[in-house]
Design a protein around this motif. Structure first.
Motif, PDB file in Angstrom:
ATOM      1  N   ALA A  85      -3.654  14.710  -6.466  1.00  0.00           N
ATOM      2  CA  ALA A  85      -2.550  14.444  -5.533  1.00  0.00           C
ATOM      3  C   ALA A  85      -1.432  13.660  -6.221  1.00  0.00           C
ATOM      4  CB  ALA A  85      -3.070  13.674  -4.319  1.00  0.00           C
ATOM      5  N   ALA A  86      -1.788  12.728  -7.074  1.00  0.00           N
ATOM      6  CA  ALA A  86      -0.781  11.954  -7.800  1.00  0.00           C
ATOM      7  C   ALA A  86       0.001  12.852  -8.759  1.00  0.00           C
ATOM      8  CB  ALA A  86      -1.448  10.818  -8.562  1.00  0.00           C
TER       9      ALA A  86
ATOM     10  N   THR B  97       3.881   6.276 -13.235  1.00  0.00           N
ATOM     11  CA  THR B  97       2.503   6.541 -13.641  1.00  0.00           C
ATOM     12  C   THR B  97       1.519   5.896 -12.682  1.00  0.00           C
ATOM     13  OG1 THR B  97       3.139   6.618 -15.990  1.00  0.00           O
ATOM     14  CG2 THR B  97       0.822   6.186 -15.515  1.00  0.00           C
ATOM     15  N   MET B  98       0.440   6.625 -12.348  1.00  0.00           N
ATOM     16  CA  MET B  98      -0.665   6.027 -11.608  1.00  0.00           C
ATOM     17  C   MET B  98      -1.731   5.600 -12.608  1.00  0.00           C
ATOM     18  SD  MET B  98      -2.903   7.314  -8.329  1.00  0.00           S
ATOM     19  CE  MET B  98      -4.115   8.389  -9.130  1.00  0.00           C
ATOM     20  N   VAL B  99      -2.108   4.323 -12.549  1.00  0.00           N
ATOM     21  CA  VAL B  99      -3.160   3.777 -13.388  1.00  0.00           C
ATOM     22  C   VAL B  99      -4.465   3.788 -12.611  1.00  0.00           C
ATOM     23  CG1 VAL B  99      -3.963   1.762 -14.676  1.00  0.00           C
ATOM     24  CG2 VAL B  99      -1.514   2.252 -14.532  1.00  0.00           C
ATOM     25  N   ILE B 100      -5.483   4.420 -13.173  1.00  0.00           N
ATOM     26  CA  ILE B 100      -6.808   4.332 -12.561  1.00  0.00           C
ATOM     27  C   ILE B 100      -7.319   2.929 -12.862  1.00  0.00           C
ATOM     28  CG2 ILE B 100      -9.087   5.346 -12.386  1.00  0.00           C
ATOM     29  CD1 ILE B 100      -6.674   7.153 -11.580  1.00  0.00           C
ATOM     30  N   GLY B 101      -7.209   2.063 -11.878  1.00  0.00           N
ATOM     31  CA  GLY B 101      -7.469   0.644 -12.078  1.00  0.00           C
ATOM     32  C   GLY B 101      -8.918   0.252 -11.924  1.00  0.00           C
ATOM     33  N   ILE B 102      -9.804   1.216 -12.067  1.00  0.00           N
ATOM     34  CA  ILE B 102     -11.227   1.000 -11.839  1.00  0.00           C
ATOM     35  C   ILE B 102     -11.951   0.870 -13.179  1.00  0.00           C
ATOM     36  CG2 ILE B 102     -13.336   2.048 -10.912  1.00  0.00           C
ATOM     37  CD1 ILE B 102     -11.475   3.501  -8.879  1.00  0.00           C
ATOM     38  N   ALA B 103     -12.867  -0.070 -13.249  1.00  0.00           N
ATOM     39  CA  ALA B 103     -13.735  -0.221 -14.424  1.00  0.00           C
ATOM     40  C   ALA B 103     -15.160  -0.378 -13.916  1.00  0.00           C
ATOM     41  CB  ALA B 103     -13.315  -1.416 -15.262  1.00  0.00           C
ATOM     42  N   ASN B 104     -15.697   0.688 -13.323  1.00  0.00           N
ATOM     43  CA  ASN B 104     -17.021   0.609 -12.713  1.00  0.00           C
ATOM     44  C   ASN B 104     -18.119   0.800 -13.756  1.00  0.00           C
ATOM     45  OD1 ASN B 104     -16.809   3.357 -13.225  1.00  0.00           O
ATOM     46  ND2 ASN B 104     -16.569   3.935 -11.090  1.00  0.00           N
ATOM     47  N   VAL B 105     -19.343   0.456 -13.379  1.00  0.00           N
ATOM     48  CA  VAL B 105     -20.473   0.617 -14.283  1.00  0.00           C
ATOM     49  C   VAL B 105     -20.645   2.095 -14.606  1.00  0.00           C
ATOM     50  CG1 VAL B 105     -22.968   0.318 -14.549  1.00  0.00           C
ATOM     51  CG2 VAL B 105     -21.606  -1.447 -13.405  1.00  0.00           C
ATOM     52  N   GLY B 106     -20.664   2.421 -15.883  1.00  0.00           N
ATOM     53  CA  GLY B 106     -20.783   3.803 -16.317  1.00  0.00           C
ATOM     54  C   GLY B 106     -19.467   4.505 -16.520  1.00  0.00           C
TER      55      GLY B 106
ATOM     56  N   ASP C 122       0.850  -1.186   0.000  1.00  0.00           N
ATOM     57  CA  ASP C 122       0.000   0.000   0.000  1.00  0.00           C
ATOM     58  C   ASP C 122       0.887   1.239   0.000  1.00  0.00           C
ATOM     59  OD1 ASP C 122      -2.857  -0.816   0.161  1.00  0.00           O
ATOM     60  OD2 ASP C 122      -2.138  -1.904   1.926  1.00  0.00           O
ATOM     61  N   MET C 123       0.606   2.145  -0.925  1.00  0.00           N
ATOM     62  CA  MET C 123       1.399   3.366  -1.061  1.00  0.00           C
ATOM     63  C   MET C 123       0.490   4.526  -1.418  1.00  0.00           C
ATOM     64  SD  MET C 123       4.643   2.189  -3.406  1.00  0.00           S
ATOM     65  CE  MET C 123       5.760   0.880  -2.905  1.00  0.00           C
ATOM     66  N   ASN C 124       0.835   5.707  -0.929  1.00  0.00           N
ATOM     67  CA  ASN C 124       0.214   6.915  -1.456  1.00  0.00           C
ATOM     68  C   ASN C 124       1.089   7.421  -2.601  1.00  0.00           C
ATOM     69  OD1 ASN C 124       2.334   8.564  -0.418  1.00  0.00           O
ATOM     70  ND2 ASN C 124       1.308   8.677   1.578  1.00  0.00           N
ATOM     71  N   PRO C 125       0.641   8.407  -3.356  1.00  0.00           N
ATOM     72  CA  PRO C 125       1.433   8.849  -4.508  1.00  0.00           C
ATOM     73  C   PRO C 125       2.843   9.323  -4.162  1.00  0.00           C
ATOM     74  CG  PRO C 125      -0.812   9.628  -4.718  1.00  0.00           C
ATOM     75  CD  PRO C 125      -0.703   9.032  -3.343  1.00  0.00           C
ATOM     76  N   VAL C 126       3.006  10.010  -3.045  1.00  0.00           N
ATOM     77  CA  VAL C 126       4.347  10.480  -2.670  1.00  0.00           C
ATOM     78  C   VAL C 126       5.273   9.303  -2.414  1.00  0.00           C
ATOM     79  CG1 VAL C 126       5.651  11.745  -0.920  1.00  0.00           C
ATOM     80  CG2 VAL C 126       3.489  12.682  -1.772  1.00  0.00           C
ATOM     81  N   GLN C 127       4.783   8.308  -1.687  1.00  0.00           N
ATOM     82  CA  GLN C 127       5.580   7.110  -1.418  1.00  0.00           C
ATOM     83  C   GLN C 127       5.892   6.348  -2.706  1.00  0.00           C
ATOM     84  OE1 GLN C 127       2.722   5.434   1.272  1.00  0.00           O
ATOM     85  NE2 GLN C 127       3.877   6.034   3.109  1.00  0.00           N
ATOM     86  N   ALA C 128       4.919   6.264  -3.599  1.00  0.00           N
ATOM     87  CA  ALA C 128       5.130   5.553  -4.853  1.00  0.00           C
ATOM     88  C   ALA C 128       6.174   6.254  -5.712  1.00  0.00           C
ATOM     89  CB  ALA C 128       3.808   5.434  -5.617  1.00  0.00           C
ATOM     90  N   LYS C 129       6.102   7.567  -5.770  1.00  0.00           N
ATOM     91  CA  LYS C 129       7.105   8.313  -6.542  1.00  0.00           C
ATOM     92  C   LYS C 129       8.493   8.076  -5.973  1.00  0.00           C
ATOM     93  CE  LYS C 129       8.514  11.290  -9.651  1.00  0.00           C
ATOM     94  NZ  LYS C 129       8.459  10.980 -11.109  1.00  0.00           N
ATOM     95  N   ALA C 130       8.609   8.090  -4.663  1.00  0.00           N
ATOM     96  CA  ALA C 130       9.912   7.861  -4.028  1.00  0.00           C
ATOM     97  C   ALA C 130      10.423   6.448  -4.296  1.00  0.00           C
ATOM     98  CB  ALA C 130       9.804   8.104  -2.520  1.00  0.00           C
ATOM     99  N   ALA C 131       9.489   5.499  -4.498  1.00  0.00           N
ATOM    100  CA  ALA C 131       9.866   4.113  -4.769  1.00  0.00           C
ATOM    101  C   ALA C 131      10.163   3.866  -6.236  1.00  0.00           C
ATOM    102  CB  ALA C 131       8.759   3.178  -4.295  1.00  0.00           C
ATOM    103  N   GLY C 132       9.980   4.899  -7.068  1.00  0.00           N
ATOM    104  CA  GLY C 132      10.340   4.770  -8.480  1.00  0.00           C
ATOM    105  C   GLY C 132       9.180   4.707  -9.443  1.00  0.00           C
ATOM    106  N   ALA C 133       7.939   4.881  -8.983  1.00  0.00           N
ATOM    107  CA  ALA C 133       6.790   4.834  -9.881  1.00  0.00           C
ATOM    108  C   ALA C 133       6.831   5.993 -10.865  1.00  0.00           C
ATOM    109  CB  ALA C 133       5.491   4.856  -9.098  1.00  0.00           C
TER     110      ALA C 133
END
Length: 347
Positions: free
Chosen positions: A96-97, A74-83, A61-72
């Motif tokens: 924030a990302a 791009t953030m992928v919106i991993g949601i495919a909800n109805v609509g 589990d990471m927030n965007p700041v932690q992910a960037k520090a870990a080398g990320a």
């Protein structure tokens, strides 16, 4: 991976990825994040979920700041909800990302580029936005003319039932055998896995068959184009895109995908799932418009909701009833289906 970004002018985005799950509680609603974590685990550095999200991909589990520090990257919106809409809190998380220095990509019907606050944050931080459901090339109207090459299309009794997983599993099996085979993505998750493709559910109806023709052009190397199916001929909401793919793909082979625990079409409790044999016959009849020689070569079951012995029994029952190999691509592989494909469709 890259995209010329009209909103920000930034050209490059790609892995490593932070997978955004928001506050979703429905496992099907995070199928984009789950698909990337399963098929491209080496690209995925962590998951970003809100405190009310009970689901997990097994990633840190990471927030965007932690992910960037870990080398990320791009953030992928991993949601495919109805609509395909963004919740208000998701907009804040996306901003924030961007503020943390991450690019953001999404496959929702609601576009990143249509939110002025998201666009402003991307520009201020020099970050890229990419909407997979934007047409990224000029798509012609289909012509229906027979073209060289071999093509397989996955079809389904319902939507969100395993067509992408099945197609990718067949690609993996064929490549391990030394065969030339290429996955052709037609949905947001498949596009992020493959790095290319066309989200056909966002294509104007008259151009869907043309999009399928473009994704699987004539080929003369003896290889296979493996085309990811969408929707179902029997789903009142999504039958149109399924029919367009059947016509434009000109498939030589069909694999039917099914989940035995479902009692009705996704989102439509009043609509029962079709009988497997009837569903397969309807898909073959529709496909014959552009390829009279099309054949069914297997059935792929999503057995994640039942015990192993029940899954094996379900596969045996379907094999006896339809005379086709039946396997769960995730737990059983697809070797019997590929064996039958090659025996049935290779001269």
């Amino acid at each position: 991976m890259s995209d010329r970004n009209e909103a920000t002018g930034i050209l490059r985005w790609g892995p490593p990825y932070l997978l955004y799950m928001g506050g979703e509680a429905d496992d099907l609603a995070i199928k984009t994040a789950r698909g990337l974590a399963y098929w491209r685990p080496e690209w995925c550095i962590g998951q970003f979920r809100r405190s009310n999200c009970p689901l997990t991909l097994g990633l840190p589990d990471m927030n965007p700041v932690q992910a960037k520090a870990a080398g990320a990257d791009t953030m992928v919106i991993g949601i495919a909800n109805v609509g395909g809409m963004m919740a208000p809190e998701a907009v804040g998380d996306i901003i924030a990302a961007l503020d943390a220095g991450l690019n953001v990509i999404a496959g929702l019907h609601q576009k990143l580029r249509d939110n002025k606050d998201i666009v402003a944050a991307a520009r201020a931080n020099g970050r890229a936005l990419f909407d997979a459901r934007d047409a990224n090339r000029a798509i012609p109207i289909g012509n229906g003319r027979r073209r060289a090459g071999r093509r397989l299309l996955t079809v389904g009794t319902d939507c969100s039932i395993g067509k992408m997983y099945t197609t990718l599993a067949i690609e993996r099996s064929m490549r391990r055998r030394g065969l030339s085979a290429d996955f052709r993505a037609t949905g947001q998750t498949g596009m992020f896995v493959a790095g290319d493709g066309i989200a056909v559910d966002a294509v104007i109806a008259d151009f869907i068959s043309g999009a399928a023709e473009m994704l699987s052009p004539a080929r003369n190397d003896g290889g296979w184009d493996l085309i990811e199916g969408q929707g179902s001929l029997f789903h009142p909401l999504y039958a149109g895109v399924s029919l367009g793919l059947l016509h434009g793909s000109q498939p030589d082979a069909l694999v039917l995908c099914h989940e035995p625990t479902r009692n009705h079409m996704r989102g439509l409790p009043e609509c029962p799932l079709p009988d497997l044999k009837h569903c397969l016959e309807a898909n073959i009849t529709a496909a014959r418009l552009t390829n009279p020689a099309v054949k069914a070569v297997g059935v792929a079951l999503n057995t994640s909701g039942i015990a192993e012995h029940e899954a094996l029994a379900a596969c045996r029952e379907i094999e006896d009833r339809l005379g086709l190999p039946c396997q769960d691509p995730v737990t059983m592989g697809v070797e019997a289906i590929v064996d039958h494909l090659l025996a049935s469709c290779v001269d």
